[in-house]
Design a protein around this motif. Structure first.
Motif, PDB file in Angstrom:
ATOM      1  N   THR A 168      46.973   0.711 -23.870  1.00 15.29           N
ATOM      2  CA  THR A 168      47.561   0.668 -22.415  1.00 15.29           C
ATOM      3  C   THR A 168      46.950   1.569 -21.340  1.00 15.29           C
ATOM      4  O   THR A 168      46.935   1.106 -20.190  1.00 15.29           O
TER       5      THR A 168
ATOM      6  N   GLY B 209      47.778  -2.946 -28.079  1.00 17.22           N
ATOM      7  CA  GLY B 209      48.447  -2.001 -27.782  1.00 17.22           C
ATOM      8  C   GLY B 209      47.681  -0.908 -26.869  1.00 17.22           C
ATOM      9  O   GLY B 209      48.490   0.078 -26.381  1.00 17.22           O
TER      10      GLY B 209
ATOM     11  N   CYS C 294      50.627  -4.155 -23.087  1.00 19.22           N
ATOM     12  CA  CYS C 294      50.200  -3.930 -24.629  1.00 19.22           C
ATOM     13  C   CYS C 294      48.715  -4.390 -25.105  1.00 19.22           C
ATOM     14  O   CYS C 294      48.507  -4.649 -26.166  1.00 19.22           O
TER      15      CYS C 294
END
Length: 295
Positions: free
Chosen positions: A78, A76, A17
């Motif tokens: 990725t 977040g 994340c």
């Protein structure tokens, strides 16, 4: 337990994340969750959470007090990719936030972040950060995160991240990157002299994936010296205008600014595409001999 930012960063990375965005106290404790680790203190060189120093597994003194619980918000991000280029190592920068792809703003993107992205994509290092006229506008979200990279990180998720107002950007400012693993980087900045000989003729520069003429008012003997050197043609003898013998092209190049000592036009300040203002062509004559000095 008290959670330090380096440990929180490790938790985000373990979950794929990104990095830590915010760390604060939780308002409510999840009573059903067992307590396995306490006093975890990760260091920058630790590769995963289990490598971080901590109390023995299962031993802790956690209770239901609110200050014993922390709430982590990760960036977040990725995945990353370069799109709309000639290959996977050049294109518009797009990042995946959880499952959604979006672009990044050129205002908050620099060469150090580009270097990290190129390394992450196995594309070497960055050659240039370019604006939207290279690879076009994206669509959907524009991520407002600014990656504060040193340039030696292996993944964007290991760079610090800050945010600024989304109102400052639009898809007209989507960032693009060219890595040295791209064919674009290999061809970009090549020069040739046509209509004469190898070391004499009309100047054309391969710029933004096409051969383009040069505006006369943006060229001086300094740039001509660099061009002759780049071609292995010694020093410049003459630089003048001439009616073009090649097909008139819609776009020309302007803005190269050299000191005269550079080995390649790519080492000078970057040019910009402009509309050709006339059919006149820049004509250069080089000495034809490359003089080398040996010590």
């Amino acid at each position: 337990m008290e959670l330090e930012s380096e440990t929180a960063n490790m938790v985000c990375q373990e979950l794929n994340c990104g990095r830590l965005k915010r760390l604060d106290s939780a308002r409510a404790r999840v009573e059903s969750a067992p307590n396995w680790l306490d006093h975890v203190k990760c260091r920058k060189h630790d590769s995963n959470l289990l490598k971080c120093p901590s109390s023995p597994w299962g031993q802790n003194n956690c209770d239901s007090r609110s200050d014993e619980v922390v709430h982590i918000t990760c960036t977040g991000h990725t995945e990353a990719r370069l799109v709309n280029g000639s290959d996977s190592c050049s294109g518009r920068v797009e990042l995946q936030y959880l499952r959604e792809w979006g672009t990044v703003c050129a205002v908050g993107w620099d060469m150090r972040a580009a270097d990290v992205l190129c390394a992450q994509l196995d594309c070497g290092s960055a050659v240039a950060v370019v604006e939207v006229d290279w690879f076009g506008e994206g669509s959907g979200h524009i991520w407002a995160d600014v990656f504060d990279c040193q340039g030696n990180e292996t993944h964007l998720s290991r760079c610090g991240i800050s945010s600024w107002s989304r109102a400052a950007c639009s898809h007209k400012h989507d960032a693009g990157v060219i890595c040295n693993g791209s064919s674009v980087a290999f061809h970009e900045g090549r020069v040739r002299l046509s209509g004469g000989s190898k070391c004499q003729g009309e100047v054309e520069i391969y710029f933004r994936q096409d051969w383009r003429r040069v505006l006369l008012d943006s060229w001086s003997l300094s740039e001509a010296s660099v061009l002759c050197r780049q071609l292995g043609c010694g020093s410049v003898l003459n630089c003048r205008s001439s009616p073009s013998t090649t097909e008139h092209k819609h776009m020309c190049v302007t803005g190269f600014s050299c000191s005269g000592s550079e080995a390649h036009l790519g080492n000078c300040s970057s040019g910009q595409p402009v509309n050709c203002s006339s059919g006149e062509q820049l004509y250069i004559t080089c000495s034809g001999k490359q003089h080398n000095t040996y010590k």
